[in-house]
Motif scaffolding. Structure first.
Motif, PDB file in Angstrom:
ATOM      1  N   GLY A   1       0.775  -1.225   0.000  1.00  0.00           N
ATOM      2  CA  GLY A   1       0.000   0.000   0.000  1.00  0.00           C
ATOM      3  C   GLY A   1       0.807   1.276   0.000  1.00  0.00           C
ATOM      4  N   GLU A   2       2.106   1.164   0.076  1.00  0.00           N
ATOM      5  CA  GLU A   2       2.982   2.350   0.072  1.00  0.00           C
ATOM      6  C   GLU A   2       3.702   2.445  -1.266  1.00  0.00           C
ATOM      7  N   THR A   3       3.729   3.649  -1.847  1.00  0.00           N
ATOM      8  CA  THR A   3       4.348   3.856  -3.157  1.00  0.00           C
ATOM      9  C   THR A   3       5.590   4.722  -3.023  1.00  0.00           C
ATOM     10  N   ARG A   4       6.665   4.253  -3.612  1.00  0.00           N
ATOM     11  CA  ARG A   4       7.910   5.022  -3.643  1.00  0.00           C
ATOM     12  C   ARG A   4       8.429   5.044  -5.078  1.00  0.00           C
ATOM     13  N   GLU A   5       9.277   6.031  -5.345  1.00  0.00           N
ATOM     14  CA  GLU A   5       9.809   6.154  -6.699  1.00  0.00           C
ATOM     15  C   GLU A   5      11.233   6.683  -6.696  1.00  0.00           C
ATOM     16  N   ALA A   6      11.933   6.450  -7.802  1.00  0.00           N
ATOM     17  CA  ALA A   6      13.275   6.980  -8.029  1.00  0.00           C
ATOM     18  C   ALA A   6      13.293   7.598  -9.423  1.00  0.00           C
ATOM     19  N   THR A   7      14.074   8.658  -9.582  1.00  0.00           N
ATOM     20  CA  THR A   7      14.056   9.428 -10.827  1.00  0.00           C
ATOM     21  C   THR A   7      15.424   9.428 -11.497  1.00  0.00           C
ATOM     22  N   ALA A   8      15.423   9.301 -12.819  1.00  0.00           N
ATOM     23  CA  ALA A   8      16.639   9.400 -13.619  1.00  0.00           C
ATOM     24  C   ALA A   8      16.444  10.476 -14.682  1.00  0.00           C
ATOM     25  N   THR A   9      17.550  11.016 -15.169  1.00  0.00           N
ATOM     26  CA  THR A   9      17.523  12.016 -16.235  1.00  0.00           C
ATOM     27  C   THR A   9      18.300  11.487 -17.430  1.00  0.00           C
ATOM     28  N   ILE A  10      17.637  11.464 -18.585  1.00  0.00           N
ATOM     29  CA  ILE A  10      18.270  11.006 -19.820  1.00  0.00           C
ATOM     30  C   ILE A  10      18.453  12.221 -20.732  1.00  0.00           C
ATOM     31  N   THR A  11      19.677  12.450 -21.167  1.00  0.00           N
ATOM     32  CA  THR A  11      19.963  13.580 -22.048  1.00  0.00           C
ATOM     33  C   THR A  11      20.488  13.076 -23.391  1.00  0.00           C
ATOM     34  N   ALA A  12      20.202  13.848 -24.434  1.00  0.00           N
ATOM     35  CA  ALA A  12      20.700  13.520 -25.771  1.00  0.00           C
ATOM     36  C   ALA A  12      21.359  14.765 -26.349  1.00  0.00           C
ATOM     37  N   TYR A  13      22.655  14.693 -26.639  1.00  0.00           N
ATOM     38  CA  TYR A  13      23.334  15.811 -27.280  1.00  0.00           C
ATOM     39  C   TYR A  13      24.539  15.268 -28.042  1.00  0.00           C
ATOM     40  N   LYS A  14      25.039  16.085 -28.956  1.00  0.00           N
ATOM     41  CA  LYS A  14      26.236  15.711 -29.706  1.00  0.00           C
ATOM     42  C   LYS A  14      27.088  16.934 -29.997  1.00  0.00           C
ATOM     43  N   ARG A  15      28.349  16.838 -29.626  1.00  0.00           N
ATOM     44  CA  ARG A  15      29.326  17.876 -29.955  1.00  0.00           C
ATOM     45  C   ARG A  15      29.486  17.947 -31.474  1.00  0.00           C
ATOM     46  N   PRO A  16      29.700  19.156 -32.043  1.00  0.00           N
ATOM     47  CA  PRO A  16      29.874  19.255 -33.502  1.00  0.00           C
ATOM     48  C   PRO A  16      31.023  18.386 -33.998  1.00  0.00           C
ATOM     49  N   ASP A  17      30.806  17.767 -35.174  1.00  0.00           N
ATOM     50  CA  ASP A  17      31.916  17.036 -35.800  1.00  0.00           C
ATOM     51  C   ASP A  17      33.047  17.988 -36.157  1.00  0.00           C
ATOM     52  N   SER A  18      32.683  19.195 -36.612  1.00  0.00           N
ATOM     53  CA  SER A  18      33.711  20.172 -36.992  1.00  0.00           C
ATOM     54  C   SER A  18      33.127  21.577 -36.946  1.00  0.00           C
ATOM     55  N   VAL A  19      34.013  22.545 -36.725  1.00  0.00           N
ATOM     56  CA  VAL A  19      33.674  23.966 -36.813  1.00  0.00           C
ATOM     57  C   VAL A  19      34.704  24.568 -37.771  1.00  0.00           C
ATOM     58  N   ILE A  20      34.243  25.066 -38.915  1.00  0.00           N
ATOM     59  CA  ILE A  20      35.139  25.509 -39.985  1.00  0.00           C
ATOM     60  C   ILE A  20      34.874  26.976 -40.305  1.00  0.00           C
ATOM     61  N   MET A  21      35.932  27.766 -40.244  1.00  0.00           N
ATOM     62  CA  MET A  21      35.855  29.185 -40.602  1.00  0.00           C
ATOM     63  C   MET A  21      36.366  29.341 -42.032  1.00  0.00           C
ATOM     64  N   GLU A  22      35.498  29.851 -42.906  1.00  0.00           N
ATOM     65  CA  GLU A  22      35.889  30.062 -44.296  1.00  0.00           C
ATOM     66  C   GLU A  22      36.774  31.293 -44.408  1.00  0.00           C
ATOM     67  N   ALA A  23      37.741  31.240 -45.328  1.00  0.00           N
ATOM     68  CA  ALA A  23      38.600  32.410 -45.546  1.00  0.00           C
ATOM     69  C   ALA A  23      37.741  33.606 -45.937  1.00  0.00           C
ATOM     70  N   PRO A  24      37.883  34.743 -45.255  1.00  0.00           N
ATOM     71  CA  PRO A  24      37.016  35.892 -45.530  1.00  0.00           C
ATOM     72  C   PRO A  24      37.307  36.518 -46.887  1.00  0.00           C
ATOM     73  N   VAL A  25      36.268  37.078 -47.478  1.00  0.00           N
ATOM     74  CA  VAL A  25      36.391  37.767 -48.770  1.00  0.00           C
ATOM     75  C   VAL A  25      36.192  39.261 -48.537  1.00  0.00           C
ATOM     76  N   LEU A  26      37.166  40.047 -48.956  1.00  0.00           N
ATOM     77  CA  LEU A  26      37.115  41.492 -48.782  1.00  0.00           C
ATOM     78  C   LEU A  26      36.576  42.139 -50.046  1.00  0.00           C
ATOM     79  N   VAL A  27      35.476  42.858 -49.930  1.00  0.00           N
ATOM     80  CA  VAL A  27      34.872  43.587 -51.043  1.00  0.00           C
ATOM     81  C   VAL A  27      34.709  45.041 -50.610  1.00  0.00           C
ATOM     82  N   GLY A  28      35.460  45.928 -51.252  1.00  0.00           N
ATOM     83  CA  GLY A  28      35.424  47.322 -50.840  1.00  0.00           C
ATOM     84  C   GLY A  28      35.989  47.453 -49.432  1.00  0.00           C
TER      85      GLY A  28
END
Length: 252
Positions: free
Chosen positions: A100-127
């Motif tokens: 007749g007594e109810t108890r519980e336990a809690t878990a946290t599930i997370t989903a994420y992924k770090r970027p495979d790559s971060v790429i900065m393109e060479a800038p183009v100067l116009v004027g």
């Protein structure tokens, strides 16, 4: 030892049959869930083990909005499988009722992924302006991503992508146009991707690129070449006229 345990087990079973109610634990029973925190790749699966100290639980269940798969059980424990985890953070509750007594336990599930790559393109100067373009590949969740452009150590632009709520890995391209100052040449330019996941911060950065005089657009290069050719032509014409005049003065 077996001769002692067998009569006790029979006595407990007989008590259940006579009284019609399960045996109660000697004290407050406990419920545990393992692991309590788990990070998975988006679309991945995970097993959670729910254990308890109740001799004969009236009921036990896993309460979650995530998709459930397989289930394994044994004395005092049940393992549940969760499938296709795509929410950044989900709470999962293991609920057990005993006498007749109810108890519980809690878990946290997370989903994420770090970027495979971060790429900065060479800038183009116009004027007097140049275009910055950064590519962030295979990242999740995009809605928690902040992309920042830096010139040296100074932040020149940043953008939060909280408007994106898709459940899948994604590629992100961010473009920004900035006016070039006299001190911008040869300054390192970098792109930074930051996942701010409710206290868990994941950083990724690009390799630096430089804004140089060679970073001219094809149109600017063509104009520069035309101007240089015209200047060379003028100088040659002036030189030829000067030599001719010198020769005429000598002939006189």
């Amino acid at each position: 030892m077996g001769s002692v345990l067998l009569p006790v087990s029979l006595l407990l079973a007989a008590t259940c049959l006579v009284s019609g109610s399960p045996p109660t634990p000697s004290g407050p029973f406990w419920v545990h869930i393992n692991p309590e925190v788990k990070a998975v790749r988006p679309g991945g699966s995970v097993w959670l083990n729910c254990s308890h100290s109740c001799p004969l639980p009236e009921s036990s269940s896993l309460r979650t909005q995530l998709q459930q798969g397989g289930m394994l059980r044994g004395p005092g424990w049940i393992s549940y499988q969760l499938l296709d985890v795509r929410a950044w953070s989900s709470n999962v509750r293991c609920v057990v009722t005993c006498a007749g007594e109810t108890r519980e336990a809690t878990a946290t599930i997370t989903a994420y992924k770090r970027p495979d790559s971060v790429i900065m393109e060479a800038p183009v100067l116009v004027g007097h302006k140049y275009t910055l373009r950064c590519y962030v590949t295979h990242v999740f969740p995009v809605g928690f991503l902040v992309v920042t452009f830096k010139r040296g150590s100074r932040v020149i632009y940043f953008e939060s992508l909280e408007r994106f709520t898709g459940p899948n890995l994604a590629n992100v391209t961010l473009t920004y146009v900035v006016r070039a100052g006299p001190n911008d040449l040869w300054q390192p330019l970098t792109c930074h991707a930051r996942l701010n996941l409710d206290g868990l911060v994941v950083h990724s950065s690009s390799a630096p690129v430089m804004l140089t005089v060679q970073a001219l657009s094809p149109v600017a290069k063509a104009l520069a070449s035309t101007s240089i050719a015209a200047l060379v032509g003028i100088l040659l014409a002036v030189g030829v006229a000067y030599v001719r005049k010198c020769l005429e003065m000598q002939s006189q």
